[in-house]
Motif scaffolding. Structure first.
Motif, PDB file in Angstrom:
ATOM      1  N   ALA A 133       0.485  -1.297   0.375  1.00 58.00           N
ATOM      2  CA  ALA A 133       0.091   0.133   0.456  1.00 58.00           C
ATOM      3  C   ALA A 133       1.107   1.058  -0.243  1.00 58.00           C
ATOM      4  CB  ALA A 133      -0.409  -0.019   1.319  1.00 58.00           C
ATOM      5  N   GLY A 134       1.932   1.393   1.140  1.00 54.41           N
ATOM      6  CA  GLY A 134       2.948   2.193   0.509  1.00 54.41           C
ATOM      7  C   GLY A 134       3.424   2.773  -0.505  1.00 54.41           C
ATOM      8  N   ASP A 135       3.617   1.454  -1.389  1.00 51.51           N
ATOM      9  CA  ASP A 135       4.379   2.248  -2.445  1.00 51.51           C
ATOM     10  C   ASP A 135       3.266   1.829  -3.458  1.00 51.51           C
ATOM     11  OD1 ASP A 135       6.580   1.890  -4.518  1.00 51.51           O
ATOM     12  OD2 ASP A 135       5.521  -0.249  -5.444  1.00 51.51           O
ATOM     13  N   LEU A 136       2.260   1.466  -3.192  1.00 52.25           N
ATOM     14  CA  LEU A 136       1.446   2.848  -4.362  1.00 52.25           C
ATOM     15  C   LEU A 136       0.702   3.656  -3.931  1.00 52.25           C
ATOM     16  CD1 LEU A 136      -1.877   0.029  -4.751  1.00 52.25           C
ATOM     17  CD2 LEU A 136       0.515  -0.402  -5.863  1.00 52.25           C
ATOM     18  N   PRO A 157      -7.508  -8.713  -9.915  1.00 54.20           N
ATOM     19  CA  PRO A 157      -8.292  -7.418 -10.789  1.00 54.20           C
ATOM     20  C   PRO A 157      -8.364  -6.002 -10.644  1.00 54.20           C
ATOM     21  CG  PRO A 157      -9.145  -9.488 -11.015  1.00 54.20           C
ATOM     22  CD  PRO A 157      -7.937  -9.545 -10.260  1.00 54.20           C
ATOM     23  N   SER A 158      -8.390  -5.751  -9.455  1.00 49.86           N
ATOM     24  CA  SER A 158      -8.717  -4.247  -8.987  1.00 49.86           C
ATOM     25  C   SER A 158      -7.282  -3.253  -9.501  1.00 49.86           C
ATOM     26  CB  SER A 158      -8.545  -4.275  -7.591  1.00 49.86           C
ATOM     27  OG  SER A 158      -7.977  -4.917  -6.482  1.00 49.86           O
ATOM     28  N   ARG A 208      -9.993  -2.215  -0.383  1.00 44.62           N
ATOM     29  CA  ARG A 208      -9.566  -2.876  -1.379  1.00 44.62           C
ATOM     30  C   ARG A 208      -8.624  -2.577  -2.879  1.00 44.62           C
ATOM     31  NH1 ARG A 208     -12.699  -4.143  -6.254  1.00 44.62           N
ATOM     32  NH2 ARG A 208     -12.346  -5.719  -7.520  1.00 44.62           N
ATOM     33  N   LEU A 209      -8.433  -1.535  -3.298  1.00 48.48           N
ATOM     34  CA  LEU A 209      -7.568  -0.480  -4.381  1.00 48.48           C
ATOM     35  C   LEU A 209      -6.690  -0.089  -3.734  1.00 48.48           C
ATOM     36  CD1 LEU A 209     -10.088   1.956  -5.408  1.00 48.48           C
ATOM     37  CD2 LEU A 209      -9.222  -0.177  -6.784  1.00 48.48           C
ATOM     38  N   LEU A 210      -6.304  -0.018  -2.277  1.00 49.88           N
ATOM     39  CA  LEU A 210      -4.847   0.475  -1.713  1.00 49.88           C
ATOM     40  C   LEU A 210      -4.770  -0.855  -2.031  1.00 49.88           C
ATOM     41  CD1 LEU A 210      -3.534   2.684  -0.918  1.00 49.88           C
ATOM     42  CD2 LEU A 210      -4.552   2.554   1.258  1.00 49.88           C
TER      43      LEU A 210
END
Length: 241
Positions: free
Chosen positions: A149-152, A221-222, A214-216
């Motif tokens: 999540a941190g990378d995103l 597929p998300s 979910r997106l994070l």
């Protein structure tokens, strides 16, 4: 490959969307896709080893963060093949997804190409922000070092205040979080379900961004929709907005 058990919600969705009918079993936390028909074999942290073995899978897919090593060892001890993924960056997520799909005998799906293209199209942000990213409260826990999540978030122009912390999910008192010098608090709705009335009030001095967990945090597929949706959710806004 004809029968697979997944112990990871992200991988469950990735496999089920790519090859409907391949999954023989999944955890109680595997909520995507909504029409998934697979035997439930317990939680990610407490899978029923006997139930998994009874399904006679050709492969069990797991993750080093989601699942506990003693459970994975118990599955191996009854003769099951276990593939364990490690996902702490976006490139690693794409590589591990391809490895899982290859192990399952699934041709490369279109959603994986779409996801890579969507993230390749993300342009660097000229103005970066520093954020605290809680994942739990009572006690407060936040993203620390080496997290997916941190990378995103970093790719979207949001730098995690605790990215250099020695722990990956440190417990930090609320007063310290508020004194950390962040100009944003990012509040996902999983694993803790932060919401408009549960979370922002604890950080009165900075704007709050409520994001789809979910997106994070999911890799599957998300990822194709994640850049646009997360960037929109992370836009600065006041408390009324």
């Amino acid at each position: 490959m004809t029968r697979v058990v997944s112990l990871v919600p992200s991988l469950t969705e990735a496999i089920a969307v790519s090859a409907p009918g391949l999954l023989a079993g999944a955890t109680d936390w595997c909520t995507r896709p909504g029409d998934l028909e697979a035997a439930r074999i317990g939680g990610t942290k407490n899978p029923d080893v006997a139930a998994v073995a009874a399904l006679r899978p050709d492969l069990v897919v797991a993750n080093e963060e989601e699942n506990r090593e003693p459970d994975l060892a118990a599955l191996r001890a009854v003769g099951l093949e276990v593939l364990v993924t490690e996902v702490r960056t976006l490139p690693q997520a794409f590589a591990e997804l391809q490895r899982v799909l290859d192990a399952c005998g699934i041709p490369r799906p279109g959603w994986l190409d779409d996801a890579e293209a969507a993230w390749d199209a993300v342009e660097p942000c000229a103005e970066r922000r520093r954020a605290v990213v809680p994942v739990w409260r009572r006690p407060w826990m936040v993203l620390g070092r080496d997290t997916f999540a941190g990378d995103l978030l970093a790719r979207l122009g949001v730098d995690n205040v605790y990215a250099a912390h020695p722990e990956r999910y440190p417990r930090i008192p609320l007063d310290e979080l508020n004194a950390a010098g962040a100009d944003l608090v990012v509040l996902p709705d999983e694993p803790y379900r932060f919401g408009a009335d549960d979370g922002p009030e604890a950080f009165p001095a900075v704007p709050a961004a409520l994001v789809d967990g979910r997106l994070l945090t999911w890799y599957g597929p998300s990822l194709a929709a994640a850049p646009g949706a997360l960037r929109a959710a992370l836009r600065p806004r006041d408390r009324a907005g």
